[in-house]
Design a protein around this motif. Structure first.
Motif, short mmCIF file in Angstrom:
data_model
loop_
_atom_site.label_atom_id
_atom_site.label_comp_id
_atom_site.label_asym_id
_atom_site.label_seq_id
_atom_site.Cartn_x
_atom_site.Cartn_y
_atom_site.Cartn_z
N LEU A 153 0.52 -1.11 -0.01
CA LEU A 153 -0.12 0.14 -0.03
C LEU A 153 0.93 1.27 -0.05
N GLN A 154 2.18 1.12 0.12
CA GLN A 154 2.88 2.37 0.26
C GLN A 154 3.34 2.80 -1.49
N GLU A 155 2.73 1.94 -2.35
CA GLU A 155 2.88 2.06 -3.82
C GLU A 155 1.86 3.08 -4.12
N GLY A 156 2.33 4.24 -4.88
CA GLY A 156 1.23 5.60 -5.11
C GLY A 156 0.15 4.82 -5.86
N GLN A 157 0.43 3.97 -6.98
CA GLN A 157 -0.40 3.31 -7.84
C GLN A 157 -1.65 2.71 -7.03
N ILE A 158 -1.23 2.18 -5.99
CA ILE A 158 -2.69 1.52 -5.24
C ILE A 158 -3.58 2.63 -4.90
N TRP A 159 -3.25 3.83 -4.58
CA TRP A 159 -4.12 4.84 -4.34
C TRP A 159 -4.86 5.40 -5.44
N GLU A 160 -4.26 5.23 -6.73
CA GLU A 160 -4.94 5.78 -7.87
C GLU A 160 -6.22 4.83 -8.03
#
Lengths: 286, 313
Positions: A153-160
């Motif tokens: 969940l530290q990956e930015g794309q997850i929040w996209e």
């Protein structure tokens, strides 16, 4: 229609999956123990109770779709696939080998049933979200299941993807976060804190359910709630234990990306009610 | 002057044509609906249009997910973003899985103009063609872009299409045959062959005409497909004309010139000269000024041709 396993049967199946994981990792000599064992119970519930899949016919058009966004947990993925009949169990003994077909990270071209190759963290959730949108465009009744790691969940794309799923009100997707609080370099909260996860997802307009990720009653109830939640996507935050089921691996981040050696595997197998030899023979003959 | 049209308009029209025929065609964009001309499709088929917002990495993988449900997703953003920001997503999710995703890299090349280096994609051929399973196309004009878009939609597999922002000369017509991987001979010739793609095809034709006035017979190949490249046409050019000049609106390393060289040196070595951007970032300016400043006109192709002929044995 495949038979749905009840809670006792799920527990027994999860034990077999853990035996598979230890055995295949031991022969591979490399691979990811910790997250495979922490996501075993949820994966078992998905494959043996929740999902509408036809392992003998992986492209079955009515199927539910599943995506392990944490591609590195191939031991649990392949074990679940073998145990449910996508391929023979003896293939597990050639995990990560040149003459086998089970890659270190999931490869669509090699393994029918893997919807999409993966292993670079943060991508699988977006793929799942796209599959959920495509299914809804077709008014298809399938459900889409994604499994993410907490460190992932530290990956930015997850929040996209999280933003996208809520924006399009995709209620046909259910995401499980394997919240074992460990990642390869240490404790998630020390490496790059993600707390408070429930509030984060809620503020992104998701339905959030927090459970004990090793409790089948809670897992099945959460999956039921997800199905009954309309107009928003659901995330199940599953509190789990890295390396669950093997005493010397539990709650230690050092087991993220390491396999047991033979001696450790014997101890692990004993704790799981078998021996390495017995389970190897079992896999060879199935 | 020839007729001038935007290649991106060919993309937009191609999408509508595909949408008319195939209900599974869907289009995605990351807040660049108008400038990529996906709006033609979005207006006609709003239920099959997906606005992703400014999130190129997510868009690439959402398209991948859509393809798994039988959709034929076309996505567009600027090539500068498509080929770099979402590269990991292209490599692992799209290409490694060999998914039916079509990537439109808009505003390719230095001709984007005043936005400057950040928005001038000049590395896409090198980057994308090095990835297994990818097909890379850079059409020369509006008609060819429309045909390439339609061909991509009718051919399974991951595609990268590069098109530009500005009006560029129309060098083909509605009826010019287009086949993926098959170069088009735009001018016949026997002394050397100029192999070009994109808007450089027009510059190559101008150069060939000028060279002709001096008694030099230059063949011009429109190499719209960078990968898989038309090996047969390249080898034939080596054998029949004995010298090659390539011309592209792309960095000199790893682009069309590189792709052609790989075929030439392994099959029928002949002298070659490469007209391309010489390993430097772009800058702001008017498109026509930049093409001159970066050496991407018929003048440089003529000079390269004269040079290569001197090296020809």
């Amino acid at each position: 229609m495949r038979k749905k396993l009840n809670i006792d049967e799920l527990k027994a199946k999860a034990l077999e999956v853990r035996r598979d994981i230890i055995t295949m990792l031991t022969y591979a000599g490399s691979g990811h123990s910790g997250g495979s064992l922490s996501s075993t119970d949820y994966g078992t519930a998905l494959f043996f109770n929740e999902m509408n899949i036809d392992p003998k016919n992986p492209e079955y058009s009515e199927r539910d779709m599943w995506f392990f966004s944490i591609g590195h947990v191939t031991p649990v993925i392949y074990s679940l696939m073998a145990e449910s009949g996508y391929f023979e169990k003896n293939a597990l003994l050639k995990f990560r080998k040149l003459d086998g077909f089970l890659e270190g990270h999931p490869c669509k071209a090699h393994v029918p049933g893997i919807e999409c190759s993966g292993g670079s963290l943060g991508q699988g959730l977006s793929v799942a979200v796209g599959a959920a949108l495509g299914s809804r465009m077709d008014k298809h009744s399938r459900r889409v299941y994604a499994i993410c790691g907490d460190g992932e969940l530290q990956e930015g794309q997850i929040w996209e993807a999280v933003m996208f799923a809520a924006h399009y009100k995709l209620d046909n997707i259910c995401v499980f976060v394997d919240y074992n609080r460990k990642q390869i370099d240490g404790d998630v909260e020390d490496i790059m804190g993600i707390h408070p996860l429930d509030e984060k997802f809620r503020s992104f307009n998701w339905n959030v359910i927090t459970i004990d990720g090793h409790n089948f009653e809670e897992i099945l109830a959460a999956l039921e709630e997800a199905k009954n939640t309309k107009g928003k996507p659901t995330v199940i935050l599953g509190n789990t234990i890295m390396g669950k089921g093997v005493s010397f691996m539990e709650d230690l981040h050092t087991w993220h990306g390491n396999p047991p050696n033979k001696e450790q595997a014997e101890i692990a197998c004993k704790e799981l009610g078998t021996t390495l030899e017995e389970w190897t023979t079992h896999l060879e003959n199935n | 002057m020839p007729e001038m049209k935007k290649t991106r308009e060919g993309w937009g029209k191609g999408l509508v044509a595909l949408g008319d025929e195939n209900p599974n065609v869907v289009v995605l964009t990351a807040d660049l609906n108008g400038s990529t001309m996906c709006n033609f499709f979005a207006e006609k088929y709003p239920e099959r249009f997906v606005q992703v917002g400014i999130a190129e990495q997510n868009m690439m993988c959402v398209a991948a997910g859509l393809s798994l449900t039988g959709k034929v997703p076309f996505l567009a953003t600027y090539g500068a973003f498509a080929s770099t920001r979402s590269l990991d997503q292209i490599r692992i999710t799209v290409a490694y899985s060999n998914l039916n995703v079509k990537i439109g890299g808009a505003h390719g090349g230095i001709s984007v103009g005043p936005d400057g280096a950040t928005h001038q994609a000049m590395e896409e051929f090198a980057i994308i063609r090095s990835i297994p399973n990818m097909t890379v196309i850079c059409p020369s004009d509006i008609h060819e872009t429309r045909k390439a878009t339609i061909a991509a939609g009718n051919t399974f597999g991951p595609f990268y299409l590069r098109f530009g922002r500005e009006n560029v000369p129309v060098v083909t017509n509605e009826d010019t045959p287009f086949q993926i991987g098959k170069a088009i001979e735009m001018a016949s010739g026997s002394d050397l062959t100029i192999i070009a793609c994109g808007m450089m095809v027009y510059e190559a034709l101008v150069a060939a005409e000028e060279l002709g006035k001096n008694g030099i017979s230059a063949r011009v190949l429109n190499m719209h497909t960078i990968k898989p490249i038309d090996r047969e046409a390249i080898i034939k050019a080596c054998e029949e004309t004995g010298a090659i000049v390539t011309a592209e609106e792309h960095q000199i390393h790893g682009g069309l010139g590189g792709a052609v060289s790989e075929v030439v040196v392994q099959n029928s070595p002949v002298p070659m000269e490469l007209v391309a951007v010489k390993d430097r970032f772009g800058k702001s300016g008017k498109p026509s000024e930049l093409m001159k400043a970066f050496g991407l006109t018929s003048k440089e192709i003529i000079e390269a041709s004269q040079k290569v002929l001197k090296r020809k044995k």
